[in-house]
Motif scaffolding. Sequence first.
Motif, short mmCIF file in Angstrom:
data_model
loop_
_atom_site.label_atom_id
_atom_site.label_comp_id
_atom_site.label_asym_id
_atom_site.label_seq_id
_atom_site.Cartn_x
_atom_site.Cartn_y
_atom_site.Cartn_z
N ALA A 64 0.84 -1.20 0.00
CA ALA A 64 0.00 0.00 0.00
C ALA A 64 0.88 1.25 0.00
O ALA A 64 1.66 1.46 0.92
CB ALA A 64 -0.93 0.00 1.21
N GLY A 65 0.71 2.06 -1.02
CA GLY A 65 1.50 3.29 -1.12
C GLY A 65 0.74 4.53 -0.69
O GLY A 65 1.30 5.61 -0.62
N ASP A 66 -0.55 4.35 -0.42
CA ASP A 66 -1.39 5.47 0.01
C ASP A 66 -2.64 4.91 0.68
O ASP A 66 -2.87 3.70 0.65
CB ASP A 66 -1.74 6.37 -1.17
N PRO A 67 -3.46 5.77 1.28
CA PRO A 67 -4.65 5.27 1.99
C PRO A 67 -5.61 4.49 1.09
O PRO A 67 -6.16 3.47 1.52
CB PRO A 67 -5.30 6.54 2.55
N GLU A 91 -10.59 4.61 10.21
CA GLU A 91 -10.46 6.04 9.92
C GLU A 91 -9.09 6.27 9.28
O GLU A 91 -8.06 5.83 9.80
CB GLU A 91 -10.56 6.85 11.21
N GLU A 92 -9.12 6.93 8.14
CA GLU A 92 -7.87 7.31 7.49
C GLU A 92 -7.18 8.34 8.38
O GLU A 92 -7.83 9.26 8.88
CB GLU A 92 -8.18 7.92 6.12
N LYS A 93 -5.89 8.17 8.60
CA LYS A 93 -5.15 9.12 9.43
C LYS A 93 -5.19 10.48 8.74
O LYS A 93 -4.67 10.65 7.66
CB LYS A 93 -3.73 8.64 9.66
N GLY A 94 -5.88 11.44 9.37
CA GLY A 94 -6.03 12.76 8.79
C GLY A 94 -7.10 12.83 7.71
O GLY A 94 -7.15 13.78 6.95
N GLY A 95 -7.97 11.81 7.66
CA GLY A 95 -8.97 11.78 6.60
C GLY A 95 -10.31 11.25 7.04
O GLY A 95 -10.67 11.36 8.22
N GLY A 96 -11.02 10.64 6.10
CA GLY A 96 -12.38 10.20 6.34
C GLY A 96 -12.48 8.84 7.03
O GLY A 96 -11.48 8.17 7.29
N ARG A 97 -13.72 8.47 7.27
CA ARG A 97 -14.04 7.18 7.91
C ARG A 97 -14.68 6.26 6.88
O ARG A 97 -15.45 6.70 6.03
CB ARG A 97 -14.97 7.40 9.09
N TYR A 155 0.62 -3.33 11.14
CA TYR A 155 0.48 -3.53 9.70
C TYR A 155 -0.32 -2.44 9.01
O TYR A 155 -0.29 -2.34 7.78
CB TYR A 155 -0.18 -4.88 9.40
N LEU A 156 -1.08 -1.65 9.75
CA LEU A 156 -1.86 -0.57 9.16
C LEU A 156 -1.04 0.72 9.23
O LEU A 156 -0.73 1.19 10.31
CB LEU A 156 -3.20 -0.38 9.89
N ARG A 157 -0.71 1.26 8.07
CA ARG A 157 0.08 2.49 8.04
C ARG A 157 -0.78 3.73 7.84
O ARG A 157 -0.39 4.81 8.27
CB ARG A 157 1.12 2.42 6.92
N TRP A 158 -1.90 3.58 7.17
CA TRP A 158 -2.68 4.74 6.75
C TRP A 158 -4.01 4.87 7.50
O TRP A 158 -4.73 5.85 7.28
CB TRP A 158 -2.96 4.67 5.26
N HIS A 159 -4.36 3.90 8.31
CA HIS A 159 -5.67 3.90 8.98
C HIS A 159 -5.54 3.47 10.44
O HIS A 159 -4.57 2.81 10.81
CB HIS A 159 -6.63 2.94 8.27
N ARG A 160 -6.58 3.81 11.20
CA ARG A 160 -6.70 3.29 12.56
C ARG A 160 -8.10 2.72 12.71
O ARG A 160 -9.03 3.11 12.00
CB ARG A 160 -6.40 4.36 13.61
#
Length: 182
Positions: A54-57, A146-152, A119-124
């Motif tokens: 994964a290179g992005d959310p 939830e995307e870090k700094g983004g939507g759910r 293992y999750l880099r872009w979400h929590r």
Amino acid sequence: MRQAALAAAFFLLSGAATADEMVAVCYGYGCSAQAEIRYSTGQQGEVRRLLAYAGDPASERIILGKVVGRLYRWAGEQSPVREDRGGNYADSDAPGKMDCIDHSTSTTRLLEMLQRLGYLRWHRVLAAEPRYLLGVIANHWSAVIEEKGGGRYVVDSWFVNNGEPAVILPLEEWKKGAGPDV
């Protein structure tokens, strides 16, 4: 000697799995039954390698849907959830049938395992959420990230047969009824 120490440090810091993980997966509707599922270090490594692509959310969400399906397929090798079919009616009286409570609870636990392993880099992972019929009756539940700094987003494995990729949709679209018709 120094190379061995560096290799060991890299292994530990890379998020590599070092022990089997146990996750309780619900079934039987309303989480009335649970099976302890063991995910081996090899399986964890496979999942880690997939998510590392994964290179992005957005790409992490696509891969995450596939990973959740794979985790359920492995759970089906150890429990009756292998009989689960999308929705609530296609699996009839199968012993491993799952409703949305089973799926939202189990998928949240699987996502929490991935988060705990790093293992999750872009979400929590967030708590499961309901969607309401006519705004008053909770008629469906799903796991949420939830995307870090983004939507759910919902990670909804209820829509699909055991082992298939989970459906991932923006939370607000899902709350309005979006998703496959099952």
